[in-house]
Design a protein around this motif. Structure first.
Motif, PDB file in Angstrom:
ATOM      1  N   GLY A  10       0.874  -1.169   0.000  1.00 13.86           N
ATOM      2  CA  GLY A  10       0.000   0.000   0.000  1.00 13.86           C
ATOM      3  C   GLY A  10       0.910   1.219   0.000  1.00 13.86           C
ATOM      4  N   SER A  11       0.791   2.027  -1.054  1.00 12.22           N
ATOM      5  CA  SER A  11       1.689   3.183  -1.188  1.00 12.22           C
ATOM      6  C   SER A  11       0.895   4.464  -1.296  1.00 12.22           C
ATOM      7  N   GLY A  12      -0.164   4.544  -0.529  1.00 11.31           N
ATOM      8  CA  GLY A  12      -0.994   5.748  -0.518  1.00 11.31           C
ATOM      9  C   GLY A  12      -0.431   6.769   0.454  1.00 11.31           C
ATOM     10  N   GLN A  13      -1.337   7.432   1.178  1.00  6.64           N
ATOM     11  CA  GLN A  13      -0.912   8.508   2.082  1.00  6.64           C
ATOM     12  C   GLN A  13      -0.024   7.985   3.209  1.00  6.64           C
ATOM     13  N   ILE A  35      -1.322  -1.649  -6.012  1.00  7.96           N
ATOM     14  CA  ILE A  35      -1.951  -2.104  -7.261  1.00  7.96           C
ATOM     15  C   ILE A  35      -1.973  -0.960  -8.280  1.00  7.96           C
ATOM     16  N   ALA A  36      -1.921   0.269  -7.799  1.00  7.35           N
ATOM     17  CA  ALA A  36      -1.926   1.408  -8.723  1.00  7.35           C
ATOM     18  C   ALA A  36      -0.577   1.476  -9.428  1.00  7.35           C
ATOM     19  N   GLU A  37      -0.625   1.440 -10.764  1.00 10.97           N
ATOM     20  CA  GLU A  37       0.642   1.445 -11.495  1.00 10.97           C
ATOM     21  C   GLU A  37       1.251   2.834 -11.520  1.00 10.97           C
ATOM     22  N   SER A  65       4.151  -5.994  -8.331  1.00 12.71           N
ATOM     23  CA  SER A  65       4.095  -7.453  -8.249  1.00 12.71           C
ATOM     24  C   SER A  65       4.617  -7.904  -6.893  1.00 12.71           C
ATOM     25  N   TYR A  66       3.961  -8.929  -6.359  1.00 12.31           N
ATOM     26  CA  TYR A  66       4.308  -9.386  -5.012  1.00 12.31           C
ATOM     27  C   TYR A  66       5.725  -9.942  -4.903  1.00 12.31           C
ATOM     28  N   GLU A  67       6.318 -10.332  -6.046  1.00 10.77           N
ATOM     29  CA  GLU A  67       7.703 -10.841  -6.000  1.00 10.77           C
ATOM     30  C   GLU A  67       8.637  -9.855  -5.325  1.00 10.77           C
ATOM     31  N   THR A  78      -0.839  -1.211   4.470  1.00 10.91           N
ATOM     32  CA  THR A  78      -1.857  -0.145   4.474  1.00 10.91           C
ATOM     33  C   THR A  78      -2.776  -0.295   3.274  1.00 10.91           C
ATOM     34  N   ALA A  79      -2.612  -1.379   2.526  1.00 13.45           N
ATOM     35  CA  ALA A  79      -3.422  -1.578   1.320  1.00 13.45           C
ATOM     36  C   ALA A  79      -4.892  -1.600   1.701  1.00 13.45           C
ATOM     37  N   GLY A  80      -5.700  -0.975   0.864  1.00 14.86           N
ATOM     38  CA  GLY A  80      -7.137  -0.948   1.119  1.00 14.86           C
ATOM     39  C   GLY A  80      -7.687   0.443   0.908  1.00 14.86           C
ATOM     40  N   VAL A  81      -8.857   0.640   1.443  1.00 14.48           N
ATOM     41  CA  VAL A  81      -9.572   1.902   1.234  1.00 14.48           C
ATOM     42  C   VAL A  81      -9.678   2.621   2.577  1.00 14.48           C
ATOM     43  N   PRO A  82      -9.394   3.918   2.632  1.00 15.20           N
ATOM     44  CA  PRO A  82      -9.558   4.639   3.902  1.00 15.20           C
ATOM     45  C   PRO A  82     -10.987   5.163   4.074  1.00 15.20           C
ATOM     46  N   ARG A  83     -11.262   5.697   5.240  1.00 15.71           N
ATOM     47  CA  ARG A  83     -12.621   6.207   5.519  1.00 15.71           C
ATOM     48  C   ARG A  83     -12.908   7.522   4.822  1.00 15.71           C
ATOM     49  N   LYS A  84     -14.148   7.699   4.429  1.00  6.80           N
ATOM     50  CA  LYS A  84     -14.634   9.010   3.940  1.00  6.80           C
ATOM     51  C   LYS A  84     -15.550   9.559   5.039  1.00  6.80           C
ATOM     52  N   ASP A  91     -17.557   0.134   8.086  1.00  5.73           N
ATOM     53  CA  ASP A  91     -18.082   0.146   6.718  1.00  5.73           C
ATOM     54  C   ASP A  91     -17.038  -0.367   5.728  1.00  5.73           C
ATOM     55  N   LEU A  92     -15.802  -0.237   6.137  1.00  7.79           N
ATOM     56  CA  LEU A  92     -14.716  -0.638   5.239  1.00  7.79           C
ATOM     57  C   LEU A  92     -14.518  -2.145   5.198  1.00  7.79           C
ATOM     58  N   LEU A  93     -15.177  -2.822   6.138  1.00  7.76           N
ATOM     59  CA  LEU A  93     -14.860  -4.231   6.395  1.00  7.76           C
ATOM     60  C   LEU A  93     -14.815  -5.125   5.154  1.00  7.76           C
ATOM     61  N   GLU A 101      -6.950 -10.728   2.132  1.00  5.67           N
ATOM     62  CA  GLU A 101      -6.765 -12.094   1.628  1.00  5.67           C
ATOM     63  C   GLU A 101      -5.665 -12.122   0.559  1.00  5.67           C
ATOM     64  N   GLN A 102      -5.700 -11.118  -0.339  1.00  6.38           N
ATOM     65  CA  GLN A 102      -4.657 -11.050  -1.383  1.00  6.38           C
ATOM     66  C   GLN A 102      -3.291 -10.767  -0.774  1.00  6.38           C
ATOM     67  N   VAL A 103      -3.249  -9.789   0.114  1.00  2.00           N
ATOM     68  CA  VAL A 103      -1.966  -9.381   0.706  1.00  2.00           C
ATOM     69  C   VAL A 103      -1.388 -10.534   1.541  1.00  2.00           C
ATOM     70  N   ILE A 119      -2.052  -1.935   9.317  1.00  2.00           N
ATOM     71  CA  ILE A 119      -2.626  -0.626   9.669  1.00  2.00           C
ATOM     72  C   ILE A 119      -4.040  -0.498   9.097  1.00  2.00           C
ATOM     73  N   THR A 120      -4.333  -1.300   8.090  1.00  2.00           N
ATOM     74  CA  THR A 120      -5.628  -1.204   7.401  1.00  2.00           C
ATOM     75  C   THR A 120      -6.796  -1.379   8.370  1.00  2.00           C
ATOM     76  N   ASN A 121      -7.810  -0.554   8.214  1.00  2.00           N
ATOM     77  CA  ASN A 121      -9.000  -0.602   9.078  1.00  2.00           C
ATOM     78  C   ASN A 121     -10.130  -1.425   8.461  1.00  2.00           C
ATOM     79  N   GLY A 229      -9.971  11.810   3.032  1.00  2.00           N
ATOM     80  CA  GLY A 229      -9.201  10.638   3.465  1.00  2.00           C
ATOM     81  C   GLY A 229      -9.065  10.666   4.974  1.00  2.00           C
ATOM     82  N   SER A 230      -8.187   9.809   5.492  1.00  2.00           N
ATOM     83  CA  SER A 230      -8.027   9.770   6.947  1.00  2.00           C
ATOM     84  C   SER A 230      -6.593  10.134   7.332  1.00  2.00           C
ATOM     85  N   ALA A 231      -6.356  10.140   8.643  1.00  2.00           N
ATOM     86  CA  ALA A 231      -5.054  10.579   9.170  1.00  2.00           C
ATOM     87  C   ALA A 231      -3.918   9.748   8.585  1.00  2.00           C
TER      88      ALA A 231
HETATM   89  N1  APR Z   1      -3.328  -4.340  -3.077  1.00  2.00           N
HETATM   90  C1  APR Z   1      -2.392  -3.378  -2.893  1.00  2.00           C
HETATM   91  N2  APR Z   1      -2.691  -2.090  -2.700  1.00  2.00           N
HETATM   92  C2  APR Z   1      -3.989  -1.755  -2.687  1.00  2.00           C
HETATM   93  C3  APR Z   1      -5.028  -2.703  -2.864  1.00  2.00           C
HETATM   94  C4  APR Z   1      -4.643  -4.052  -3.076  1.00  2.00           C
HETATM   95  N3  APR Z   1      -5.548  -5.001  -3.262  1.00  2.00           N
HETATM   96  N4  APR Z   1      -6.207  -2.041  -2.791  1.00  2.00           N
HETATM   97  C5  APR Z   1      -5.935  -0.748  -2.582  1.00  2.00           C
HETATM   98  N5  APR Z   1      -4.597  -0.574  -2.535  1.00  2.00           N
HETATM   99  C6  APR Z   1      -3.841   0.653  -2.346  1.00  2.00           C
HETATM  100  C7  APR Z   1      -4.449   1.864  -3.048  1.00  2.00           C
HETATM  101  O1  APR Z   1      -4.121   1.880  -4.426  1.00  2.00           O
HETATM  102  C8  APR Z   1      -3.829   3.014  -2.268  1.00  2.00           C
HETATM  103  O2  APR Z   1      -2.637   3.497  -2.879  1.00  2.00           O
HETATM  104  O3  APR Z   1      -3.834   1.013  -0.975  1.00  2.00           O
HETATM  105  C9  APR Z   1      -3.480   2.398  -0.911  1.00  2.00           C
HETATM  106  C10 APR Z   1      -4.233   3.027   0.255  1.00  2.00           C
HETATM  107  O4  APR Z   1      -3.796   4.326   0.351  1.00  2.00           O
HETATM  108  P1  APR Z   1      -4.773   5.546   0.728  1.00  2.00           P
HETATM  109  O5  APR Z   1      -6.044   5.388  -0.037  1.00  2.00           O
HETATM  110  O6  APR Z   1      -4.008   6.800   0.574  1.00  2.00           O
HETATM  111  O7  APR Z   1      -5.108   5.245   2.258  1.00  2.00           O
HETATM  112  P2  APR Z   1      -4.224   5.583   3.559  1.00  2.00           P
HETATM  113  O8  APR Z   1      -4.608   6.922   4.075  1.00  2.00           O
HETATM  114  O9  APR Z   1      -2.798   5.302   3.283  1.00  2.00           O
HETATM  115  O10 APR Z   1      -4.830   4.506   4.589  1.00  2.00           O
HETATM  116  C11 APR Z   1      -4.676   3.117   4.363  1.00  2.00           C
HETATM  117  O11 APR Z   1      -4.902   2.581   6.698  1.00  2.00           O
HETATM  118  O12 APR Z   1      -5.561   3.846   8.530  1.00  2.00           O
HETATM  119  C12 APR Z   1      -5.938   2.910   7.576  1.00  2.00           C
HETATM  120  O13 APR Z   1      -8.287   3.387   7.336  1.00  2.00           O
HETATM  121  C13 APR Z   1      -7.032   3.465   6.703  1.00  2.00           C
HETATM  122  O14 APR Z   1      -7.591   1.360   5.749  1.00  2.00           O
HETATM  123  C14 APR Z   1      -6.916   2.576   5.515  1.00  2.00           C
HETATM  124  C15 APR Z   1      -5.411   2.306   5.407  1.00  2.00           C
END
Ligand code: APR
Length: 320
Positions: A10-13, A35-37, A65-67, A78-84, A91-93, A101-103, A119-121, A229-231
């Motif tokens: 997970g390479s988001g925020q 997953i975002a290229e 790639s997971y390799e 941190t992969a996944g979706v943060p809260r809005k 709700d994110l469950l 499961e993938q990770v 860290i994912t919620n 997004g979230s913290a």
């Molecule tokens: N595999 C890998 N990365 C993924 C996948 C996946 N299947 N699905 C989503 N992602 C990536 C997104 O492309 C995004 O870059 O996870 C990253 C999440 O980053 P942000 O949306 O910026 O979220 P962030 O603020 O970093 O929070 C991540 O931590 O605190 C928790 O609630 C928060 O669940 C959230 C997580």
């Protein structure tokens, strides 16, 4: 000695902030995965280009790639979706359960010896699912929540008392959510418990109750302000404290979502408790005696986590 490899899944925020902090603290080489290229590659290159200015040596790569996780010593997820705004962590469950499961499968294949910090919620349920999906030993899979919740509590208290954050300690138990249990009598300023500080006239019970409440809603307060997004700064800093304790065998006592097998009367669940983190992972669960209102609040929090885990079991029965 070769540098340790730290994989950020997970390479988001939060992922980006983690990557930067790892460089600034020279904790190791960084692999950013998403997953975002282009996103992990772009952030990795950007941070690497800051290293000559800040004077740190670390190798940064981005991957889809997971390799790329091969042989990582630490994985921070941190992969996944943060809260809005208006969304609860719960709700994110279902979305984030699939991601875990993938990770988990990726970690199992390429980094089975890693120390994994989730860290994912919703945190306590996601770390449970990640451990099941990865099959790694329980002591090598933890969730980051307590360090963050304690840090928020410490910050608010330091601000209230006008003292250094360094001299404020806080003790927070339970799930990462509105039911978390900040333990006032074990939280101190330079060793003086908060109830004594009330008696000393440093603050009032009503003010203290407000601060406890603000701590419980600390995440939501930021979501409502940010709106998109979230913290991420404080969550990243908190996970780094855990990773550092593992990598440097510091054996710090850090509140973490840890696997309980009878401790605190809880079985087969991840719940926030103080643990010792060292080179072996979670080396000890610190079990304190809980009584009265604290016990009640803790049990309520465990009940909330249980509800989320049950929901996971329904959605993904294969995880068991
Ligand atoms: N595999 C890998 N990365 C993924 C996948 C996946 N299947 N699905 C989503 N992602 C990536 C997104 O492309 C995004 O870059 O996870 C990253 C999440 O980053 P942000 O949306 O910026 O979220 P962030 O603020 O970093 O929070 C991540 O931590 O605190 C928790 O609630 C928060 O669940 C959230 C997580």
């Amino acid at each position: 000695m070769a540098r340790d490899k730290i994989a950020l899944i997970g390479s988001g925020q939060i992922g980006g902030t983690l990557a930067h902090l790892i460089g600034l603290k020279e904790l190791g080489d960084v692999v950013m995965f998403d997953i975002a290229e282009g996103v992990p590659q772009g952030k990795a290159l950007d941070i690497a280009q800051s290293s000559p200015v800040d004077g740190f040596d670390a190798h940064y790569t981005g991957a889809n790639s997971y390799e790329a996780l091969d042989n990582a010593k630490v994985c921070i997820v941190t992969a996944g979706v943060p809260r809005k705004p208006g969304m609860s962590r719960d709700d994110l469950l279902s979305i984030n359960l699939k991601v875990m499961e993938q990770v988990g499968a990726g970690i199992k294949k390429y980094a089975p010896d890693a120390f994994v910090i989730c860290i994912t919620n919703p945190l306590d349920a996601m770390v449970w699912a990640l451990q099941k999906a990865s099959g790694l030993p329980h002591k090598k899979v933890v969730g980051m929540a307590g360090v963050l919740d304690s840090s928020r509590f410490r910050y608010f208290l330091a601000d209230e008392f006008n003292v250094s954050v360094e001299d404020v300690t806080a003790f927070v138990l339970g799930g990462h959510g509105d039911t978390m249990v900040p333990l006032v009598k074990y939280s101190t300023v330079a060793g003086i418990p908060l109830p004594d500080l009330v008696k000393m006239g440093w603050t009032s019970q009503a003010r203290l109750d407000e601060i406890v409440d603000r701590t419980r809603n600390g995440g939501a307060e930021i979501v409502n302000l940010l709106k998109t997004g979230s913290a991420f700064y404080a969550p990243a800093a908190s996970a780094i404290a855990m990773a550092e304790s593992y990598l440097r065998d510091k054996k710090r006592v850090l509140a973490s979502a840890a696997y309980l097998n009878g401790e605190y009367g809880v079985k087969d669940m991840y719940v926030g408790v103080p643990v010792v983190i060292g080179a072996k992972g979670v080396e000890r669960v610190v079990e304190i005696e809980l009584t009265g209102k604290d016990r009640e609040a803790f049990d309520k929090s465990v009940g909330a986590v249980q509800g989320l885990v049950d929901a996971c079991k329904k959605i993904a029965p294969d995880l068991l």
